[in-house]
Design an enzyme around this catalytic site. Structure first.
Site, PDB file in Angstrom:
ATOM      1  N   SER A  34     -30.338  25.427  25.588  1.00 17.01           N
ATOM      2  CA  SER A  34     -30.714  26.206  24.413  1.00 17.01           C
ATOM      3  C   SER A  34     -29.695  25.984  23.299  1.00 17.01           C
ATOM      4  O   SER A  34     -28.595  25.502  23.534  1.00 17.01           O
ATOM      5  CB  SER A  34     -30.811  27.680  24.756  1.00 17.01           C
ATOM      6  OG  SER A  34     -29.566  28.313  24.528  1.00 17.01           O
ATOM      7  N   LYS A  35     -30.082  26.381  22.108  1.00 12.86           N
ATOM      8  CA  LYS A  35     -29.246  26.098  20.944  1.00 12.86           C
ATOM      9  C   LYS A  35     -27.815  26.609  21.092  1.00 12.86           C
ATOM     10  O   LYS A  35     -26.890  26.056  20.546  1.00 12.86           O
ATOM     11  CB  LYS A  35     -29.857  26.744  19.698  1.00 12.86           C
ATOM     12  CG  LYS A  35     -31.095  26.051  19.207  1.00 12.86           C
ATOM     13  CD  LYS A  35     -31.523  26.663  17.883  1.00 12.86           C
ATOM     14  CE  LYS A  35     -33.006  26.558  17.693  1.00 12.86           C
ATOM     15  NZ  LYS A  35     -33.756  27.605  18.407  1.00 12.86           N
ATOM     16  N   ARG A  36     -27.650  27.694  21.813  1.00 14.48           N
ATOM     17  CA  ARG A  36     -26.325  28.283  21.872  1.00 14.48           C
ATOM     18  C   ARG A  36     -25.434  27.631  22.922  1.00 14.48           C
ATOM     19  O   ARG A  36     -24.247  27.874  22.960  1.00 14.48           O
ATOM     20  CB  ARG A  36     -26.431  29.783  22.152  1.00 14.48           C
ATOM     21  CG  ARG A  36     -27.258  30.523  21.109  1.00 14.48           C
ATOM     22  CD  ARG A  36     -26.895  31.980  21.025  1.00 14.48           C
ATOM     23  NE  ARG A  36     -26.669  32.584  22.322  1.00 14.48           N
ATOM     24  CZ  ARG A  36     -27.638  32.993  23.146  1.00 14.48           C
ATOM     25  NH1 ARG A  36     -28.892  32.874  22.773  1.00 14.48           N
ATOM     26  NH2 ARG A  36     -27.354  33.522  24.296  1.00 14.48           N
ATOM     27  N   ASP A  37     -26.005  26.799  23.769  1.00 11.93           N
ATOM     28  CA  ASP A  37     -25.188  26.142  24.773  1.00 11.93           C
ATOM     29  C   ASP A  37     -24.437  24.968  24.170  1.00 11.93           C
ATOM     30  O   ASP A  37     -24.956  24.270  23.315  1.00 11.93           O
ATOM     31  CB  ASP A  37     -26.079  25.636  25.921  1.00 11.93           C
ATOM     32  CG  ASP A  37     -26.674  26.785  26.694  1.00 11.93           C
ATOM     33  OD1 ASP A  37     -25.906  27.711  27.005  1.00 11.93           O
ATOM     34  OD2 ASP A  37     -27.876  26.763  26.969  1.00 11.93           O
TER      35      ASP A  37
END
Length: 528
Positions: free
Chosen positions: A264-267
């Site tokens: 996901s984008k936050r990883d």
RNA sequence: GCCCCCAUCGUCUAGUUGGCCUAGGAUUCGAGAUUCUCAUUCUCGCGACAGGGGUUCGAAUCCCCUUGGGGGUACCA
């Protein structure tokens, strides 16, 4: 008959950044193409006009180029001294191929494999809601317009409704496929609905455009993420409807984040590959690391060159299970590559981070000095971006960190040790402090290794001679050498870690050493 | 819900046609050696065949079930 020359492609949509997962897919296609001696094609699938952007496109092109995944055909792109792209099967942007799709769509319409659908998006949504409400095992288009009569169609046309084109899927047919990774898989088409091939207005959707292009571009192998597996079934049926043979398909598992979920984008794993570049990850290390995500080079080696990878690569050996992204190992890999470089290579690679951090023109003015400085950290960094921070003590008087301050206070006599040591250094022919002209000292002495330090005729105090003098000094003063070193390093560099103390003294030069030895202990005491 | 795929140390993997596997390597972590610190390097250690049934003289390797993960089910790609 499939085209005799192996032709592979990576076909990203420019709707976001190129992350490690996409880069790995591109790499496997690239590696297989190179391994088979075929062509690697880059095709831009930009039919989602709402989400496609030129910025994304640039990131993709540059990201691929940075990783060395050079494409033989596709958008033309210059990177460093090389030009990628070109080719005889273009254009390689789908939005420039609209007439081709229109022609093929016409064919499919005529043969009955496609039909016009006048349903509104609202009706489609309603159908889905009803299906969900009654817990239907099948979710999807209900085939409302599948068998419209000419009159019904004409009526819709009169209302000015612009139809989309749907593919007429066979009902309840078992499609048997051979996937290079999954092996034989059977899929029943009753799971699949009559999907949209072309939007109202003529822009095609993925599954249709993809087939036309793979066909026109004579693609022989399609290696892509497993989220495309069912698309492969749909595409296979289009190939069949067109009377053509489809390419070999290989659906590789996705890369998972560290928690085992989807990236996901936050990883951290989903940073754009260019962010890795900008954070100082060596491209060879990133290349090497992602090659290993789902594939094994050999039973006992993890570090290999790109040529070795091409030589050894086989899609069949790509694992069926998803691989988790592990930053620790990536970082280890980065350090591994940096350590293998020559010091000159390291300096050249580090330039991008050094130049903005260093005083203006410093690097060009005293390359030998910075070469030595950088050499001291070759074994101590994993990312090039760490360098400026590690070297900062050289040109800016450091504020001792907690651990260093502790070392300064540890021994009651430390302040005396430092000032006595300053006197000793004053008597030694240390090179002048940066940024003054350091004469030939930096050329003559190579750090951190003292092996190639010059002999006794060197007019400068070298790390070896400084160490000898220091050891003699501590011995006469009755100070334990091991104890002595810590506060000195703390005073000089502000930390309790880093290069050998005498490399530090040599690099810092006389005036800085004297200043810090005489001043730092006072400042530390006054702040405690 | 329905469909498909997967399952070896925490992580990446080797283990290709079942025996040479008391399961190998790498990373992480722990201990030690070298040493002026850190880092590097070297040595040692911890650590896995998801569970249950079969098949077989013999299974990590074949089959089934369970469990656990992932993916798909768009007028995205």
């Amino acid at each position: 008959m499939i085209h005799p020359t192996p032709r592979l492609r990576f076909a990203p949509s420019p709707t976001g950044n190129l992350h490690l997962g996409g880069a790995r897919t591109a790499m496997y296609n690239w590696a297989l193409a190179r391994h088979l001696g075929g062509a690697f094609v880059l095709r831009i699938e930009d039919t989602d006009r709402a989400r496609s952007s030129d910025a994304s496109l640039q990131v993709i092109l540059e990201g691929l180029a940075w990783l060395g995944l050079d494409w033989d055909e596709g958008p033309e792109f210059r990177y460093r001294d090389r030009t990628f792209g070109g080719g005889d099967y273009g254009p390689y942007y789908q939005m420039q191929r609209l007439d081709r799709y229109a022609a093929v769509a016409e064919r499919l319409l005529a043969s009955g494999h496609a039909y016009r659908c006048y349903c509104s998006p609202e009706r489609i949504a309603e159908v889905r809601e009803r299906q969900k409400a009654r817990k239907s095992p099948f979710l999807g288009y209900d085939g409302h317009c599948r068998d419209l009569t000419d009159d019904q169609r004409a009526a819709f046309e009169r209302q000015g409704i612009e139809p989309n084109l749907r593919f007429r899927m066979p009902k309840d047919e078992v499609v048997k496929v051979h996937d290079l990774i999954r092996g034989e898989v059977e899929v029943n088409t009753k799971q699949l609905d009559d999907w949209v091939m072309v939007r109202p207005g003529g822009v095609p959707l993925y599954n249709f455009a993809c087939v036309v292009d793979d066909l026109d571009m004579k693609i022989t192998h399609v290696v892509r993420g497993e989220e495309h597996f069912l698309n492969g079934i749909k595409q296979r049926l289009v190939f069949a409807a067109l009377g053509a043979e489809c390419p070999h398909y290989a659906h590789i598992p996705l890369i998972l984040n560290q928690k085992g979920g989807k990236l996901s984008k936050r990883d951290p794993g989903v940073m754009s590959v260019l962010e890795y570049r900008d954070r100082g990850y060596p491209e060879e290390a990133v290349f090497n690391y992602i090659a290993l995500l789902g594939w094994g080079f050999s039973g006992d080696r993890d570090v290999f060159t790109r040529d070795e990878m091409v030589d050894a690569f086989a899609v069949e050996n790509v694992g069926k299970a998803g691989a988790k992204f592990d930053v620790d190992k990536l970082h280890w890999m980065c350090g591994e590559y940096i350590r293998r470089w020559s010091v000159d290579e390291l300096l050249a690679r580090a330039e991008r981070w050094l130049v903005p951090a260093l005083p203006d023109g410093a690097l060009a003015a005293q390359p030998a000095f910075w070469r030595n400085a950088v050499a001291c950290y070759q074994e101590r960094i994993q990312l090039l971006a760490e360098l400026p921070g590690k070297l900062a003590w050289l040109w800016a008087r450091p504020e001792p960190d907690d651990a260093a301050a502790k070392n300064l206070r540890k021994h009651a006599d430390a302040a005396q040790w430092l000032s006595a040591y300053a006197d000793l250094l004053e008597s030694l022919p240390l090179p002048p402090s940066y940024p003054a002209d350091r004469g030939d000292a930096d050329q003559l002495v190579r750090l951190p290794s003292q092996k190639d330090a010059p002999g006794a005729d060197c007019r400068w105090a070298t790390p070896a001679t400084i160490e000898a003098a220091t050891r003699a000094h501590t011995e006469t003063a009755g100070i334990k050498f091991g104890h002595f070193v810590h506060p000195v390093r703390a005073a000089l560099t502000g930390t309790n870690k880093g290069p050998g103390l005498f490399d530090v003294v040599f690099l810092l030069g006389k005036q800085h050493c004297l200043d810090r030895l005489r001043d730092v202990p006072n400042r530390v005491q006054s702040t405690t």
